[in-house]
Design a protein around this motif. Structure first.
Motif, mmCIF file in Angstrom:
data_model
loop_
_atom_site.group_PDB
_atom_site.id
_atom_site.type_symbol
_atom_site.label_atom_id
_atom_site.label_comp_id
_atom_site.label_asym_id
_atom_site.label_seq_id
_atom_site.Cartn_x
_atom_site.Cartn_y
_atom_site.Cartn_z
ATOM 1 N N GLY A 237 0.818 -1.201 0.000
ATOM 2 C CA GLY A 237 0.000 0.000 0.000
ATOM 3 C C GLY A 237 0.855 1.255 0.000
ATOM 4 N N GLY A 238 0.202 2.392 -0.183
ATOM 5 C CA GLY A 238 0.916 3.655 -0.178
ATOM 6 C C GLY A 238 0.077 4.768 -0.728
ATOM 7 N N LEU A 239 0.714 5.887 -0.996
ATOM 8 C CA LEU A 239 0.051 7.062 -1.547
ATOM 9 C C LEU A 239 0.373 7.155 -3.036
ATOM 10 C CD1 LEU A 239 -1.424 9.813 -1.344
ATOM 11 C CD2 LEU A 239 0.788 10.816 -0.706
ATOM 12 N N ALA B 285 -9.499 4.592 -2.631
ATOM 13 C CA ALA B 285 -8.739 4.681 -1.387
ATOM 14 C C ALA B 285 -9.418 3.899 -0.260
ATOM 15 C CB ALA B 285 -8.584 6.141 -0.977
ATOM 16 N N GLY B 286 -8.592 3.417 0.652
ATOM 17 C CA GLY B 286 -9.102 2.691 1.805
ATOM 18 C C GLY B 286 -8.057 1.710 2.300
ATOM 19 N N VAL B 287 -8.453 0.919 3.271
ATOM 20 C CA VAL B 287 -7.601 -0.158 3.741
ATOM 21 C C VAL B 287 -7.972 -1.423 2.965
ATOM 22 C CG1 VAL B 287 -6.866 -1.541 5.704
ATOM 23 C CG2 VAL B 287 -7.453 0.883 6.020
ATOM 24 N N PRO C 186 -4.007 10.283 -8.504
ATOM 25 C CA PRO C 186 -5.050 9.758 -9.398
ATOM 26 C C PRO C 186 -4.473 9.419 -10.773
ATOM 27 C CG PRO C 186 -5.874 11.647 -8.188
ATOM 28 C CD PRO C 186 -4.391 11.550 -7.881
ATOM 29 N N GLY C 187 -4.879 8.275 -11.276
ATOM 30 C CA GLY C 187 -4.350 7.796 -12.545
ATOM 31 C C GLY C 187 -3.128 6.911 -12.402
ATOM 32 N N GLY C 188 -2.581 6.856 -11.212
ATOM 33 C CA GLY C 188 -1.393 6.066 -10.972
ATOM 34 C C GLY C 188 -1.700 4.600 -10.716
ATOM 35 N N SER C 189 -0.657 3.842 -10.381
ATOM 36 C CA SER C 189 -0.762 2.403 -10.179
ATOM 37 C C SER C 189 -0.112 1.992 -8.868
ATOM 38 C CB SER C 189 -0.070 1.654 -11.323
ATOM 39 O OG SER C 189 -0.685 1.920 -12.561
ATOM 40 N N LEU C 190 -0.626 0.913 -8.324
ATOM 41 C CA LEU C 190 -0.032 0.263 -7.148
ATOM 42 C C LEU C 190 -0.186 -1.237 -7.311
ATOM 43 C CD1 LEU C 190 -1.190 2.183 -3.924
ATOM 44 C CD2 LEU C 190 1.154 1.922 -4.750
ATOM 45 N N THR C 191 0.736 -1.963 -6.712
ATOM 46 C CA THR C 191 0.644 -3.416 -6.693
ATOM 47 C C THR C 191 0.608 -3.880 -5.247
ATOM 48 O OG1 THR C 191 1.922 -3.577 -8.742
ATOM 49 C CG2 THR C 191 1.693 -5.576 -7.427
ATOM 50 N N GLN D 61 -2.836 0.180 3.767
ATOM 51 C CA GLN D 61 -3.527 1.430 3.441
ATOM 52 C C GLN D 61 -3.190 1.882 2.018
ATOM 53 O OE1 GLN D 61 -5.459 3.490 5.856
ATOM 54 N NE2 GLN D 61 -6.137 4.368 3.919
ATOM 55 N N VAL D 62 -4.228 2.239 1.285
ATOM 56 C CA VAL D 62 -4.059 2.830 -0.044
ATOM 57 C C VAL D 62 -4.695 4.212 -0.029
ATOM 58 C CG1 VAL D 62 -4.727 2.677 -2.476
ATOM 59 C CG2 VAL D 62 -3.992 0.619 -1.247
ATOM 60 N N ALA D 63 -3.918 5.220 -0.391
ATOM 61 C CA ALA D 63 -4.414 6.590 -0.479
ATOM 62 C C ALA D 63 -4.232 7.067 -1.913
ATOM 63 C CB ALA D 63 -3.660 7.491 0.484
ATOM 64 N N VAL D 64 -5.266 7.695 -2.458
ATOM 65 C CA VAL D 64 -5.208 8.215 -3.826
ATOM 66 C C VAL D 64 -5.537 9.697 -3.766
ATOM 67 C CG1 VAL D 64 -6.033 7.984 -6.186
ATOM 68 C CG2 VAL D 64 -5.984 5.976 -4.673
ATOM 69 N N SER D 65 -4.527 10.504 -3.974
ATOM 70 C CA SER D 65 -4.716 11.943 -3.823
ATOM 71 C C SER D 65 -3.639 12.686 -4.584
ATOM 72 C CB SER D 65 -4.669 12.319 -2.344
ATOM 73 O OG SER D 65 -4.734 13.717 -2.183
ATOM 74 N N SER D 66 -4.011 13.872 -5.073
ATOM 75 C CA SER D 66 -3.026 14.707 -5.736
ATOM 76 C C SER D 66 -2.420 15.703 -4.749
ATOM 77 C CB SER D 66 -3.671 15.454 -6.913
ATOM 78 O OG SER D 66 -4.806 16.172 -6.473
#
Length: 133
Positions: free
Chosen positions: A9-11, A91-93, A14-19, A128-133
């Motif tokens: 998880g991480g920050l 976003a969320g856990v 918007p438009g980005g990627s996470l694994t 935790q996953v956060a999606v924010s500019s």
């Protein structure tokens, strides 16, 4: 001892990627269904994606179809959730959950089983996953 542990998880903008990764121990993936759930602020966990242990079939919530992909590596005993084109509402856990099946899910039974948190026996602590500019 059956255990699942999430990581990744991480920050992200918007438009980005996470694994996200779910490392399983104490069991082999062939005999367990694995799902990812998301919990935003407030009660209730929402099913995001599931991979069926028996045959590797995958299921997704409509909100993530075409953007998220769940996969497994039996050699590493790991399930991965690749999240692309992330939105603020993603976003969320994120929790990984496992279910030891007696009868494999079929397409018909998966429709109501996989999104239900009560289907799953073991849960990780969440990431935790956060999606924010």
């Amino acid at each position: 001892q059956v255990q699942v542990v999430e990581s990744g998880g991480g920050l992200v903008q918007p438009g980005g990627s996470l694994t996200l990764s779910c490392a399983a121990s104490g069991f082999t993936l062939d005999y367990y269904d694995i799902a990812w759930f998301r919990q935003a602020p407030g009660p209730g966990r929402e099913g995001v994606a599931c991979i069926v242990g028996y045959d590797g079939s995958t299921y997704y919530d409509d909100s993530v179809k075409g953007r998220f992909a769940i996969s497994r590596d039996n050699a590493e005993n790991t399930v991965t959730l690749q999240m692309n084109s992330l939105k603020p509402e993603d976003a969320g856990v994120y929790y990984c959950a496992s279910h030891e099946y007696v009868i494999p899910m079929t397409e018909a039974t998966a429709a109501y089983m996989w999104p239900q948190a009560s289907t799953y026996d073991y849960w990780g602590q969440g990431t935790q996953v956060a999606v924010s500019s």
